[in-house]
Write a protein that holds these residues in place. Structure first.
Motif, PDB file in Angstrom:
ATOM      1  N   GLU A  40      -5.499  13.029   5.584  1.00 23.45           N
ATOM      2  CA  GLU A  40      -4.854  14.280   5.199  1.00 23.45           C
ATOM      3  C   GLU A  40      -4.965  14.566   3.701  1.00 23.45           C
ATOM      4  O   GLU A  40      -4.062  15.093   3.074  1.00 23.45           O
ATOM      5  N   GLY A  41      -6.098  14.199   3.101  1.00 21.28           N
ATOM      6  CA  GLY A  41      -6.321  14.522   1.703  1.00 21.28           C
ATOM      7  C   GLY A  41      -5.521  13.700   0.716  1.00 21.28           C
ATOM      8  O   GLY A  41      -5.464  14.016  -0.465  1.00 21.28           O
ATOM      9  N   VAL A  42      -4.871  12.635   1.171  1.00 19.31           N
ATOM     10  CA  VAL A  42      -4.105  11.777   0.279  1.00 19.31           C
ATOM     11  C   VAL A  42      -4.940  10.541  -0.011  1.00 19.31           C
ATOM     12  O   VAL A  42      -5.220   9.759   0.883  1.00 19.31           O
ATOM     13  N   PHE A  43      -5.335  10.374  -1.264  1.00 15.36           N
ATOM     14  CA  PHE A  43      -6.234   9.281  -1.608  1.00 15.36           C
ATOM     15  C   PHE A  43      -5.505   8.245  -2.451  1.00 15.36           C
ATOM     16  O   PHE A  43      -5.427   8.356  -3.672  1.00 15.36           O
ATOM     17  N   ALA A  44      -4.956   7.246  -1.804  1.00 13.95           N
ATOM     18  CA  ALA A  44      -4.274   6.155  -2.503  1.00 13.95           C
ATOM     19  C   ALA A  44      -4.469   4.881  -1.710  1.00 13.95           C
ATOM     20  O   ALA A  44      -3.545   4.381  -1.084  1.00 13.95           O
ATOM     21  N   PRO A  45      -5.689   4.328  -1.688  1.00  9.19           N
ATOM     22  CA  PRO A  45      -5.939   3.113  -0.919  1.00  9.19           C
ATOM     23  C   PRO A  45      -5.067   1.965  -1.400  1.00  9.19           C
ATOM     24  O   PRO A  45      -4.793   1.828  -2.600  1.00  9.19           O
ATOM     25  N   ALA A  46      -4.662   1.110  -0.472  1.00  2.00           N
ATOM     26  CA  ALA A  46      -3.760   0.013  -0.800  1.00  2.00           C
ATOM     27  C   ALA A  46      -4.372  -0.927  -1.823  1.00  2.00           C
ATOM     28  O   ALA A  46      -3.666  -1.447  -2.698  1.00  2.00           O
ATOM     29  N   ASP A  47      -5.682  -1.178  -1.753  1.00  2.93           N
ATOM     30  CA  ASP A  47      -6.273  -2.097  -2.713  1.00  2.93           C
ATOM     31  C   ASP A  47      -6.274  -1.502  -4.117  1.00  2.93           C
ATOM     32  O   ASP A  47      -6.014  -2.197  -5.098  1.00  2.93           O
ATOM     33  N   THR A  48      -6.538  -0.201  -4.234  1.00  2.00           N
ATOM     34  CA  THR A  48      -6.502   0.455  -5.544  1.00  2.00           C
ATOM     35  C   THR A  48      -5.109   0.362  -6.150  1.00  2.00           C
ATOM     36  O   THR A  48      -4.944   0.059  -7.343  1.00  2.00           O
ATOM     37  N   VAL A  49      -4.093   0.611  -5.343  1.00  2.00           N
ATOM     38  CA  VAL A  49      -2.713   0.547  -5.838  1.00  2.00           C
ATOM     39  C   VAL A  49      -2.363  -0.882  -6.237  1.00  2.00           C
ATOM     40  O   VAL A  49      -1.807  -1.122  -7.319  1.00  2.00           O
ATOM     41  N   ALA A  50      -2.699  -1.855  -5.387  1.00  2.00           N
ATOM     42  CA  ALA A  50      -2.361  -3.248  -5.677  1.00  2.00           C
ATOM     43  C   ALA A  50      -3.082  -3.761  -6.920  1.00  2.00           C
ATOM     44  O   ALA A  50      -2.529  -4.564  -7.679  1.00  2.00           O
ATOM     45  N   VAL A  93     -13.717 -11.817   1.437  1.00  2.00           N
ATOM     46  CA  VAL A  93     -12.488 -12.082   2.180  1.00  2.00           C
ATOM     47  C   VAL A  93     -11.487 -10.938   2.026  1.00  2.00           C
ATOM     48  O   VAL A  93     -10.888 -10.489   3.007  1.00  2.00           O
ATOM     49  N   SER A  94     -11.297 -10.440   0.800  1.00  2.30           N
ATOM     50  CA  SER A  94     -10.335  -9.359   0.592  1.00  2.30           C
ATOM     51  C   SER A  94     -10.688  -8.133   1.413  1.00  2.30           C
ATOM     52  O   SER A  94      -9.846  -7.545   2.100  1.00  2.30           O
ATOM     53  N   ARG A  95     -11.946  -7.722   1.328  1.00  6.73           N
ATOM     54  CA  ARG A  95     -12.385  -6.530   2.049  1.00  6.73           C
ATOM     55  C   ARG A  95     -12.230  -6.726   3.551  1.00  6.73           C
ATOM     56  O   ARG A  95     -11.769  -5.829   4.271  1.00  6.73           O
ATOM     57  N   GLU A  96     -12.617  -7.898   4.047  1.00  7.60           N
ATOM     58  CA  GLU A  96     -12.534  -8.163   5.486  1.00  7.60           C
ATOM     59  C   GLU A  96     -11.089  -8.221   5.952  1.00  7.60           C
ATOM     60  O   GLU A  96     -10.754  -7.723   7.037  1.00  7.60           O
ATOM     61  N   MET A  97     -10.208  -8.808   5.159  1.00 10.76           N
ATOM     62  CA  MET A  97      -8.797  -8.865   5.533  1.00 10.76           C
ATOM     63  C   MET A  97      -8.196  -7.467   5.568  1.00 10.76           C
ATOM     64  O   MET A  97      -7.447  -7.116   6.490  1.00 10.76           O
ATOM     65  N   LEU A  98      -8.506  -6.650   4.575  1.00 12.88           N
ATOM     66  CA  LEU A  98      -8.001  -5.279   4.558  1.00 12.88           C
ATOM     67  C   LEU A  98      -8.484  -4.489   5.767  1.00 12.88           C
ATOM     68  O   LEU A  98      -7.736  -3.706   6.352  1.00 12.88           O
TER      69      LEU A  98
END
Length: 279
Positions: free
Chosen positions: A126-136, A263-268
């Motif tokens: 819905e046009g909201v761009f805030a991926p969890a990895d970017t925030v973390a 590992v990070s990418r695969e876990m996400l």
């Protein structure tokens, strides 16, 4: 060490009710303040940059913008009602932020002890761009990413720590201590990794016990030709029966993991269990 304010990304997506329940449960357990944030999607920009011959009349654009704003207001109201329902009368702080970029959510997260937000793929809808990895990566504190595939309504009773001896995993371990010290069961797995010292099991067990963790079980697991993420997730689901996985984020370059995998990418991408992320 404790949690004094828990911030949750509210919304109207399918997982919003579960995130609200998780946040309310943790706020109750820690006697913490509960805050909600709603990310308002940007207005449709399909006609931005179009020539005068292609762009619709100003009156049409005005109608589209007004309809968008009404929808955003209705969704924000519904999101707040969902969180208030989960809070069961507990007062909540509420903010509505621009969801067109992750910066405002990151800044909000820096003022809280813990952020609970969607994991993939809901955090890019819905046009909201805030991926969890970017925030973390930028928040400076722990983020719990609740995957779209998760049915969890509470976390932190049975926690699994994914340990590889890196700076990132040490940071995640320390950021998770408030939750770990209250957990009924704490497990940790060390998948064969060059940075994990030979005595890592004893060191990690002693560390967790010094911080009051109950029923600690640390195991070193062989890869057996499988990706480390697969080993961790299988153990978390079928052996530890974990409701939360604690992990450091991006020991390698984020770009390298995005392109080559890691590992990070695969876990996400693959975990059906909420992840506590830290960097």
């Amino acid at each position: 060490m404790s949690l004094k304010q828990i911030l949750v990304q509210a919304g109207v997506d399918e997982g919003a009710g579960r995130r609200a329940a998780i946040a309310a449960d943790l706020a109750s357990r820690f006697d913490a303040d509960l805050a909600g944030v709603f990310l308002s999607p940007a207005a449709p920009s399909v006609y931005l940059g179009a020539s005068a011959e292609v762009a619709p009349p100003a009156s049409v654009m005005k109608d589209l913008t007004e309809a968008h704003n009404r929808t955003v207001l209705a969704n924000a109201k519904a999101a707040k009602a969902t969180l208030e329902g989960a809070a069961s009368g507990k007062a909540i702080a509420w903010r509505e932020l621009d969801g067109g970029a992750p910066n405002e959510l990151i800044e909000a997260a820096r003022g809280a002890d813990l952020l609970i937000m969607p994991g993939p793929p809901e955090n890019t809808r819905e046009g909201v761009f805030a991926p969890a990895d970017t925030v973390a990566l930028n928040a400076g504190g722990p983020v719990i990413a609740v995957p779209d595939t998760s049915n969890a309504t509470r976390v932190g009773r049975n926690i699994l720590v994914a340990w590889n001896g890196s700076r990132e995993s040490a940071r995640a371990l320390r950021d998770a201590l408030p939750l770990l010290s209250k957990a009924d069961q704490v497990s940790a797995v060390i998948v064969d990794h060059p940075a994990a010292a030979r005595d890592a099991e004893q060191t990690l067990q002693a560390f967790l016990q010094r911080h009051g963790c109950r029923s600690v079980n640390v195991q070193r697991l062989p890869e057996g030709g499988r990706p480390a993420s697969e080993v961790i997730l299988q153990h978390a689901a079928h052996v530890a029966q974990a409701d939360l996985i604690v992990m450091g984020l991006y020991g390698h370059s984020r770009i390298r993991e995005f392109i080559l995998g890691g590992v990070s990418r695969e876990m996400l991408d693959d975990s059906p269990i909420p992840l506590l992320l830290s960097h």
